[in-house]
Design a protein around this motif. Structure first.
Motif, PDB file in Angstrom:
ATOM      1  N   UNK A   1       0.774  -1.289   0.120  1.00  0.00           N
ATOM      2  CA  UNK A   1      -0.152   0.029   0.036  1.00  0.00           C
ATOM      3  C   UNK A   1       0.801   1.177  -0.016  1.00  0.00           C
ATOM      4  N   UNK A   2       0.378   2.219  -0.752  1.00  0.00           N
ATOM      5  CA  UNK A   2       1.192   3.428  -0.905  1.00  0.00           C
ATOM      6  C   UNK A   2       2.228   3.490  -2.002  1.00  0.00           C
ATOM      7  N   UNK A   3       2.318   2.429  -2.639  1.00  0.00           N
ATOM      8  CA  UNK A   3       3.329   2.341  -3.728  1.00  0.00           C
ATOM      9  C   UNK A   3       3.114   3.257  -4.918  1.00  0.00           C
ATOM     10  N   UNK A   4       3.983   3.873  -5.633  1.00  0.00           N
ATOM     11  CA  UNK A   4       3.743   4.570  -6.860  1.00  0.00           C
ATOM     12  C   UNK A   4       4.946   4.059  -7.888  1.00  0.00           C
ATOM     13  N   UNK A   5       4.262   4.190  -9.083  1.00  0.00           N
ATOM     14  CA  UNK A   5       5.096   4.064 -10.254  1.00  0.00           C
ATOM     15  C   UNK A   5       5.137   5.448 -11.055  1.00  0.00           C
ATOM     16  N   UNK A   6       6.364   5.848 -11.294  1.00  0.00           N
ATOM     17  CA  UNK A   6       6.665   6.892 -11.963  1.00  0.00           C
ATOM     18  C   UNK A   6       7.294   6.670 -13.468  1.00  0.00           C
ATOM     19  N   UNK A   7       6.460   7.173 -14.253  1.00  0.00           N
ATOM     20  CA  UNK A   7       6.830   6.555 -15.654  1.00  0.00           C
ATOM     21  C   UNK A   7       7.339   7.719 -16.413  1.00  0.00           C
ATOM     22  N   UNK A   8       8.735   7.578 -16.620  1.00  0.00           N
ATOM     23  CA  UNK A   8       9.599   8.678 -16.861  1.00  0.00           C
ATOM     24  C   UNK A   8       9.469   8.973 -18.381  1.00  0.00           C
ATOM     25  N   UNK A   9       8.956   8.323 -19.197  1.00  0.00           N
ATOM     26  CA  UNK A   9       8.638   8.492 -20.646  1.00  0.00           C
ATOM     27  C   UNK A   9       7.368   7.890 -21.270  1.00  0.00           C
ATOM     28  N   UNK A  10       6.831   8.371 -22.041  1.00  0.00           N
ATOM     29  CA  UNK A  10       5.638   7.997 -22.331  1.00  0.00           C
ATOM     30  C   UNK A  10       5.424   6.793 -23.106  1.00  0.00           C
ATOM     31  N   UNK A  11       6.313   6.268 -23.959  1.00  0.00           N
ATOM     32  CA  UNK A  11       6.125   4.934 -24.313  1.00  0.00           C
ATOM     33  C   UNK A  11       5.907   3.970 -23.868  1.00  0.00           C
ATOM     34  N   UNK A  12       6.536   3.785 -22.475  1.00  0.00           N
ATOM     35  CA  UNK A  12       6.118   2.442 -21.626  1.00  0.00           C
ATOM     36  C   UNK A  12       4.545   2.392 -21.322  1.00  0.00           C
ATOM     37  N   UNK A  13       3.978   3.698 -21.583  1.00  0.00           N
ATOM     38  CA  UNK A  13       2.488   3.548 -21.179  1.00  0.00           C
ATOM     39  C   UNK A  13       1.762   2.582 -21.973  1.00  0.00           C
ATOM     40  N   UNK A  14       2.625   2.241 -23.331  1.00  0.00           N
ATOM     41  CA  UNK A  14       1.930   1.175 -24.225  1.00  0.00           C
ATOM     42  C   UNK A  14       1.589  -0.049 -23.260  1.00  0.00           C
ATOM     43  N   UNK A  15       2.652  -0.569 -22.346  1.00  0.00           N
ATOM     44  CA  UNK A  15       2.570  -1.797 -21.846  1.00  0.00           C
ATOM     45  C   UNK A  15       1.745  -1.643 -20.558  1.00  0.00           C
ATOM     46  N   UNK A  16       2.085  -0.374 -20.073  1.00  0.00           N
ATOM     47  CA  UNK A  16       1.389  -0.215 -18.711  1.00  0.00           C
ATOM     48  C   UNK A  16      -0.254  -0.132 -18.624  1.00  0.00           C
ATOM     49  N   UNK A  17      -0.929   0.258 -19.908  1.00  0.00           N
ATOM     50  CA  UNK A  17      -2.288   0.563 -20.190  1.00  0.00           C
ATOM     51  C   UNK A  17      -2.706  -1.165 -20.165  1.00  0.00           C
ATOM     52  N   UNK A  18      -2.137  -1.962 -20.729  1.00  0.00           N
ATOM     53  CA  UNK A  18      -2.495  -3.328 -20.561  1.00  0.00           C
ATOM     54  C   UNK A  18      -2.141  -4.071 -19.241  1.00  0.00           C
ATOM     55  N   UNK A  19      -1.443  -3.513 -18.434  1.00  0.00           N
ATOM     56  CA  UNK A  19      -0.770  -4.192 -17.273  1.00  0.00           C
ATOM     57  C   UNK A  19      -1.627  -4.014 -15.833  1.00  0.00           C
TER      58      UNK A  19
END
Length: 397
Positions: free
Chosen positions: A126-144
């Motif tokens: 609980x309380x964890x954060x994911x900092x996505x430093x560049x927009x391209x990885x969102x292609x994988x995060x959107x499905x994760x």
């Protein structure tokens, strides 16, 4: 001449949000470049202050960043090399067995990468954060599965630079719904809010990683440039600018540190301009303070920037800077006329003028260099860490 205030150690952050897991997710885990350097700098900083950290990249890069030592945090690449590029099955490709096999394999590899990413994030406390430093990885995060983490998106370039390239569409598709979307300056944040209507935007500057104990003596007749040899960094414009400066400063040298895909073309340009005797190509360096210690002026000729680390490192070394005013981050770091000199973006004559002024006036170099070393400490790691802690506390509400 060195200002005494430059030797003071910034105070530690005044408040802590408590340990929390932090995932730093970017294009790669090891690529030579500013964003990867920032990622591992922040990973070390968060770890020193008690936060468990996991650095995740989509793939392992070919042109590697050298770290100061083995990381004391997990580092994971989802692919061993750049993932296959999508090739839509349209036209004749729809009937091609090879094309259909390629796409099946690509999708299977992507599903495996998404599953691996989901498995890592599923362990978040609980309380964890994911900092996505560049927009391209969102292609994988959107499905994760990201249900156990707060998502913070980031951009390490200016609003104008993003607006002019394909990443603008990616930002508009991916970042309106994350918990916080961070850019590097308040000016950039204001642009995203007023021009694009994004309401989850905040500003977070890069942090100065190191203040050398001894600044540059500014006695060497060297102008230093540090950065990738790629179009964004504008080294081609720097060479054209140096062609205007060199005839007036025959005893000065332009020392270019960096590597990249444009190296051969740039060296050919240097030769065609007749600059080989006054330009030194020194390749990549893993010891930036040593490179700056031999310089008396730093130059940055980028077409676009975010919040350039090399510029801050030069100022921390007491080396006055001449730079194109190509982004809000540049003019937030450099106070034009006080601790450095800025030129209009792409204006070679103006950048040459700034270089001539700094190379021709020792007193100006010393005054601006000393001021730069003091002023840049407002971006110390301690101050920037406190801003991150404040953001984490805000997300907990």
């Amino acid at each position: 001449m060195t200002a005494p205030a430059a030797e003071q150690t910034p105070a530690a952050p005044t408040a802590e949000a408590g340990p929390r897991e932090i995932y730093l997710i970017g294009n790669t885990v090891d690529e030579l470049g500013g964003v990867t350097s920032w990622t591992h700098q922040m990973a070390r900083l968060f770890r020193r202050h008690g936060h468990p950290v996991h650095v995740i990249g989509i793939y392992e890069a070919e042109l590697k960043l050298t770290l100061p030592g083995p990381p004391d945090y997990p580092v994971t690449a989802l692919y061993p090399s750049h993932p296959p590029t999508a090739r839509p099955l349209v036209g004749r490709r729809r009937l091609s067995p090879a094309a259909r096999l390629y796409e099946r394999r690509r999708l299977a590899a992507k599903q495996a990468a998404v599953a691996r990413l989901s498995g890592i994030l599923a362990q978040a406390a609980p309380g964890a954060v994911a900092v996505v430093t560049q927009v391209w990885p969102m292609e994988w995060l959107r499905q994760a599965d990201t249900s156990r983490v707060r998502l913070i998106g980031m951009s390490h370039e200016s609003y104008a630079y993003t607006r002019a390239c394909h990443r603008y569409r990616w930002v508009k598709e991916n970042y309106p719904h994350v918990d916080r979307w961070l850019v590097l300056t308040q000016e950039d944040a204001d642009d995203w809010i007023t021009l694009d209507g994004m309401q989850n935007v905040g500003a977070m500057p890069n942090a100065l990683a190191h203040l050398p104990g001894t600044p540059s003596p500014r006695t060497g007749r060297n102008v230093v440039s540090i950065g990738r040899l790629a179009d964004q960094k504008g080294v081609d414009m720097l060479l054209d600018t140096w062609a205007l400066v060199a005839p007036h400063r025959p005893d000065w040298r332009l020392r270019i540190y960096g590597a990249g895909e444009d190296e051969t073309a740039l060296k050919n340009q240097c030769t065609s301009l007749g600059l080989d005797s006054s330009v030194e190509w020194l390749g990549r360096t893993d010891d930036v303070p040593a490179a700056l210690a031999e310089g008396s002026v730093f130059v940055q000729s980028s077409r676009g920037e975010g919040f350039p680390l090399a510029l801050m490192e030069a100022m921390a070394s007491g080396v006055p800077c001449a730079a194109f005013d190509c982004a809000p981050g540049v003019r937030e770091i450099v106070r034009d006329g006080e601790d450095g000199l800025l030129a209009p973006p792409g204006d070679l004559d103006s950048l040459a003028d700034r270089l001539l002024r700094l190379t021709g006036d020792q007193e100006l170099r010393d005054t601006m260099g000393d001021r730069a070393r003091v002023n840049v400490q407002r971006f110390s790691e301690a101050h920037v860490l406190e801003r991150w802690e404040a953001l984490f506390r805000l997300l907990d509400r």
